[in-house]
Design a protein around this motif. Structure first.
Motif, short mmCIF file in Angstrom:
data_model
loop_
_atom_site.label_atom_id
_atom_site.label_comp_id
_atom_site.label_asym_id
_atom_site.label_seq_id
_atom_site.Cartn_x
_atom_site.Cartn_y
_atom_site.Cartn_z
N CYS A 347 0.79 -1.23 0.00
CA CYS A 347 0.00 0.00 0.00
C CYS A 347 0.82 1.28 0.00
CB CYS A 347 -0.91 0.02 1.23
SG CYS A 347 -2.05 -1.39 1.31
N HIS A 348 2.12 1.20 0.29
CA HIS A 348 2.89 2.43 0.45
C HIS A 348 4.15 2.47 -0.42
CE1 HIS A 348 0.39 3.93 3.74
NE2 HIS A 348 0.37 2.69 4.20
N THR A 349 4.17 1.68 -1.46
CA THR A 349 5.24 1.77 -2.45
C THR A 349 4.68 2.38 -3.72
OG1 THR A 349 4.79 -0.52 -3.08
CG2 THR A 349 6.60 -0.14 -1.54
N PRO A 350 5.48 3.12 -4.48
CA PRO A 350 4.93 3.82 -5.66
C PRO A 350 4.43 2.89 -6.75
CG PRO A 350 7.07 4.73 -5.01
CD PRO A 350 6.88 3.48 -4.23
N ALA A 351 4.98 1.70 -6.86
CA ALA A 351 4.59 0.77 -7.92
C ALA A 351 4.89 -0.65 -7.49
CB ALA A 351 5.33 1.10 -9.22
N TYR A 352 4.33 -1.61 -8.23
CA TYR A 352 4.59 -3.02 -7.95
C TYR A 352 6.02 -3.38 -8.32
CZ TYR A 352 4.83 -8.03 -8.79
OH TYR A 352 5.23 -9.34 -8.79
#
Length: 531
Positions: A347-352
């Protein structure tokens, strides 16, 4: 060959300057009296003035042999620019409570030690300086001004012991406040205790890019702020000891690469972590950039730093971000729960990025928590479909991926597959029983006893027993094995309803094939993805 002319020394030394020469030769302090630095900076009393050029002469040994304790001067106004460029000093320098009129210059200088305490100046230009002992900025040092490479420029410096900044204020109105890129510190680096470092522009406030610290690094109990750049930029820093960022530190910045940038940093003894840290940033900003950071031991990062609710689910309303892709570590530190860490990744990383999940899974696998590993890798596949659907190439592939996750947990929930397979077997048996209850024409059912050879089409059908009907459904549904009941009881494929049951059981048979394949693959790890 003519001999070089002797160096001309300062003439007309004042009584105070003569006292400084004598004190340095005997290893004593020279204290010019009680006066705060603010008033001292405006003082014109000769009893408080020392010309900067005299300090250079002393450090070069031009005023005679100095005591190894060095030049130690307290509560004086140092007039002019303190120029130590290229100086190979015979003794160290300690300034306490001094007002230094201009910038301190010490490019490519060599000193046994350098201590500036409770003093003020317009900057320190010490590119390539070598300090064989400690470099200490202590107890209320105030440095404000502009420099080409930073207000305090220690680019490429080599410090033979600790480098410490305690209760220090460094303010740059137009550039980097503390530039220590490519610095090498043989001891620890300590920036702490109520200080303030403020920069402006893309260079940020503190630049430790490419630094190598042989001891520990502490950033604590102070404010670091940058307008238009990162608060701390420390990409490719190599720390042999521990890294602590804690103790009420307040970080303010504005940079797309992160308020704290630790890209490709390497920490061999990480153990303290981030505690009581406040980061001020715009919603959605990257607070910590730990891209391809390598931590040899324990990683401690309180999830509350990024997620105020310390969430553990798959969704979150908070927009704070942290980059964890490529981050590797041996274990999670005490107080850092793997569920909260998984929440940060989802939920708190910019992308997968698969690497963040794989690192966490590797840590839990090493700890022997196989159940946690399965949950982490299932979450990875869910996130892949949610945030990187293009990687699944097409709607049909995404649909199969979703179904695979539902029925088999992407190969990590083989029991779920086995349960689904059992359910399909039950459905197959139920369909066989149901077919025996459905009339097709008078005296006949969709499933009935097989008529003997020569019986006419109008002969009445003989009902099958319930056991035979269930066996018929299983016989029709099983792809390979048979129960042998079809020799006595079978579907009437000459009727429409019998044909409908036949087609439906073909669908059941396909489902059995698929689920059996998933169950086998799940147990043998054939379909578990790692990316």
């Amino acid at each position: 060959m003519t001999e070089p002319a002797p160096t001309k020394l300062l003439a007309d030394l004042s009584d105070r300057e003569q006292q400084l020469v004598e004190a340095a030769c005997h290893g004593n302090w020279l204290d010019c009296g009680e006066m705060d630095v603010g008033r001292l900076a405006a003082s014109t009393a000769r009893s408080r003035l020392v010309r900067a050029e005299l300090i250079r002469e002393l450090l070069l040994g031009r005023r005679g042999d100095l005591d190894p304790r060095g030049v130690r001067l307290a509560r004086a106004r140092i007039v002019g620019e303190l120029d130590l460029d290229m100086v190979h000093a015979v003794a160290g320098l300690w300034l306490n409570g001094c007002a230094i009129d201009k910038q301190i210059r010490a490019k490519c200088a060599t000193l046994p030690y350098l201590v500036i305490q409770a003093s003020q100046c317009a900057g320190i230009d010490a590119y390539g300086i070598r300090v064989n002992g400690p470099l200490l900025l202590w107890d209320g040092v105030r440095i404000a001004g502009s420099g080409e490479r930073g207000t305090v420029d220690l680019t490429g410096a080599h410090i033979g012991a600790d480098f410490e900044m305690t209760d220090v204020e460094v303010i740059s109105p137009s550039g980097v406040a503390l530039n220590a890129s490519n610095i090498r510190v043989e001891g620890g680096l300590y920036i702490r205790r109520g200080g303030r470092i403020a920069g402006r522009g893309v260079g940020g406030a503190i630049n430790l890019t490419g630094a190598h610290i042989a001891g520990d690094v502490y950033l604590e109990d102070m404010e670091v702020s940058a307008s238009g750049g990162p608060a701390v930029s420390a990409s490719r820093i190599h720390i042999d000891g521990l890294l602590f960022v804690r103790g009420g530190i307040r970080l303010i910045g504005d940079d797309e690469d992160g308020i704290v940038n630790l890209i490709r940093a390497r920490v061999d003894g990480f153990g303290g972590g981030v505690v009581d840290l406040k980061v001020v940033a715009q919603p959605g900003a990257v607070l910590l950039n730990l891209w391809e950071m390598e931590v040899k031991t324990t990683m401690s990062l309180p999830p509350g730093l990024v997620c105020p609710d310390r969430g553990q689910g798959a969704t979150c309303e908070h927009l704070r971000r942290v980059r964890l892709d490529g981050l590797s570590y041996a274990a999670l530190g005490q107080g850092t729960d793997w569920r909260e860490w998984l929440h940060l990744i989802r939920c708190h990383t910019p992308a997968y990025h698969a690497s963040a999940y794989q690192s966490l899974a590797a840590v839990e696998r090493a700890a022997g928590h196989d159940s946690n590993v399965r949950r982490i890798l299932i979450a990875q596949q869910d996130d892949l479909r949610r945030r990187s659907p293009d990687a699944l190439t097409g709607r049909l592939t995404r649909s199969f991926h979703w179904l695979w996750g539902l029925l088999a947990g992407y190969g990590y929930r083989a029991r779920r597959t086995a349960a689904a397979l059992l359910l399909v077997f039950i459905v197959a048996g139920a369909m066989g029983w149901w077919a025996g209850q459905v009339n097709t024409r008078p005296g006949h059912h969709a499933a009935e006893r097989v008529l003997p050879a020569g019986a006419g089409a109008a002969a009445s059908g003989v009902p099958c027993s319930s056991v035979e009907l269930v066996g018929l459904g299983l016989d029709r549904g099983l792809p390979l094995a048979t129960t042998g009941v079809r020799g006595r009881c079978d579907l009437d494929t000459t009727s429409r309803r019998g044909q409908a049951f036949t087609v439906a059981i073909w669908g059941v048979q396909l489902a059995v094939w698929g689920l059996a394949t998933l169950a086998l693959a799940g147990y043998t790890n054939l379909v578990r993805k790692t990316s």
